[in-house]
Write an enzyme that holds these catalytic residues in place. Structure first.
Site, PDB file in Angstrom:
ATOM      1  N   TYR A  44       0.831  -1.209   0.000  1.00  0.00           N
ATOM      2  CA  TYR A  44       0.000   0.000   0.000  1.00  0.00           C
ATOM      3  C   TYR A  44       0.859   1.249   0.000  1.00  0.00           C
ATOM      4  CZ  TYR A  44       0.842   0.974   4.998  1.00  0.00           C
ATOM      5  OH  TYR A  44       1.424   1.290   6.200  1.00  0.00           O
TER       6      TYR A  44
ATOM      7  N   ARG B  39       7.950   4.118  -4.945  1.00  0.00           N
ATOM      8  CA  ARG B  39       8.073   3.116  -3.885  1.00  0.00           C
ATOM      9  C   ARG B  39       7.063   1.994  -4.073  1.00  0.00           C
ATOM     10  NH1 ARG B  39       7.632   5.020   2.266  1.00  0.00           N
ATOM     11  NH2 ARG B  39       5.491   5.368   1.598  1.00  0.00           N
TER      12      ARG B  39
ATOM     13  N   ARG C 271      -8.450 -20.626  -1.271  1.00  0.00           N
ATOM     14  CA  ARG C 271      -7.315 -20.356  -0.391  1.00  0.00           C
ATOM     15  C   ARG C 271      -6.187 -21.326  -0.693  1.00  0.00           C
ATOM     16  NH1 ARG C 271      -4.972 -21.883   4.430  1.00  0.00           N
ATOM     17  NH2 ARG C 271      -4.236 -20.188   5.783  1.00  0.00           N
TER      18      ARG C 271
ATOM     19  N   LYS D  75       6.553  -1.930   1.843  1.00  0.00           N
ATOM     20  CA  LYS D  75       5.380  -1.365   2.507  1.00  0.00           C
ATOM     21  C   LYS D  75       4.177  -2.296   2.326  1.00  0.00           C
ATOM     22  CE  LYS D  75       3.166   3.142   3.234  1.00  0.00           C
ATOM     23  NZ  LYS D  75       3.664   3.354   4.619  1.00  0.00           N
TER      24      LYS D  75
ATOM     25  N   GLU E  98      12.208   2.202  14.201  1.00  0.00           N
ATOM     26  CA  GLU E  98      11.324   3.261  13.725  1.00  0.00           C
ATOM     27  C   GLU E  98      10.065   3.269  14.579  1.00  0.00           C
ATOM     28  OE1 GLU E  98      10.376   2.396   9.636  1.00  0.00           O
ATOM     29  OE2 GLU E  98      10.082   0.272  10.064  1.00  0.00           O
TER      30      GLU E  98
END
Length: 285
Positions: free
Chosen positions: A32, A51, A100, A149, A181
């Site tokens: 995301y 990114r 799945r 991310k 972070e």
């Protein structure tokens, strides 16, 4: 009611549906980006788009067919949602394989692309930036590829809840005695006029706001050290702050109950916030 973008269609948020077999839902198999909007314009959009492409590549995830139209889609989302100040959230998942399975979907399976907006009027002037954030330290228990991310945000969510339970604003994560972070931001301290922040690696997200802030700091001839710093260093720092697309530059005035600068925002963080917002608005699109 918000308008949501889903796989090529602009839909009322109540009508935007994703399959229960989508890999994002079943496996957190998605990435995301969050782009800030100020005055109806996109902040640091090229960095976020770059990114996103990197995250997809690192996970060998097919890019959406609309990848080349993301700027147009973002602008359309601003228009359709009458967004002046706020955020645009974008998520790509590996799509719906029909059932799945731990294995990736068959070649040719279309990825899922979703965008939605969050209105935050006047958030560039958030009260928290005036008083400064208070944080606690927690162990960093995330997976090792924090530079990608991904939507695997369970532990950061848990850490934010730990901070809430402690009556503070956020948490900084600790690995081997060093700060990695924040839960959703990059962390910095200031000591003897030097801005210190962890160097880019697999350990931290390669923040778009981070890159811009460090560039502005360098242009202002501020001294920058990209290295890891310990929790003890943070507790004895002259200042601290964090950066993210939604917080910009946020002063930190307390860590684990220890006040920095008597609990008031420092001049470096305050100035960098002003410069970042001012310069970002100049280049907003």
């Amino acid at each position: 009611m918000r308008t949501v973008y889903l796989n090529g269609a602009y839909l009322p948020e109540t009508e935007a549906k994703v399959s229960v077999f989508d890999r994002g839902f079943l496996m957190a198999d998605g990435v995301y980006e969050v782009t800030s909007v100020l005055g109806g314009k996109l902040i640091d959009f090229p960095g976020h788009a770059k990114r996103l492409a990197r995250s997809l590549s690192e996970l060998n995830m097919r890019a959406p067919d609309a990848m080349g139209d993301l700027l147009e889609i973002h602008r359309e989302m601003v228009t359709r949602n009458n967004l002046t100040d706020g955020l645009i959230y974008l998520q790509v998942t590996r799509g719906n394989p029909g059932d799945r399975d731990f294995h990736y979907p068959p070649a040719g399976t279309a990825p899922t692309l979703v965008l939605f907006t969050q209105s935050k009027p006047g958030f560039a002037h958030a009260p928290l930036a005036q008083r400064g954030a208070r944080v606690i330290s927690v162990l960093d228990l995330r997976w090792g590829r924090r530079d990608i991310k991904t939507v695997q945000l369970l532990y950061p969510s848990m850490a934010k809840m730990m901070a809430q339970a402690a009556g503070v604003d956020d948490a900084w994560m600790i690995q081997d005695g060093h700060v990695t972070e924040g839960t959703s931001n990059n962390a910095y301290i200031v000591k003897d006029g030097r801005i210190i922040t962890r160097a880019l690696s697999h350990d931290i997200l390669h923040g778009i706001t981070r890159a811009a802030v460090l560039r502005f700091a360098d242009e202002a001839q501020m001294r920058i050290e990209e290295r890891s710093f310990t929790l003890d260093e943070a507790l004895n720092a002259d200042e601290a702050f964090f950066t993210s697309a939604s917080a910009f530059v946020m002063p930190v005035v307390e860590i684990d109950g220890t006040a920095l600068r008597g609990g008031t925002p420092g001049p470096v963080a305050t100035r960098l916030r002003e410069v970042y917002i001012e310069e970002s608005l100049k280049s907003a699109i």
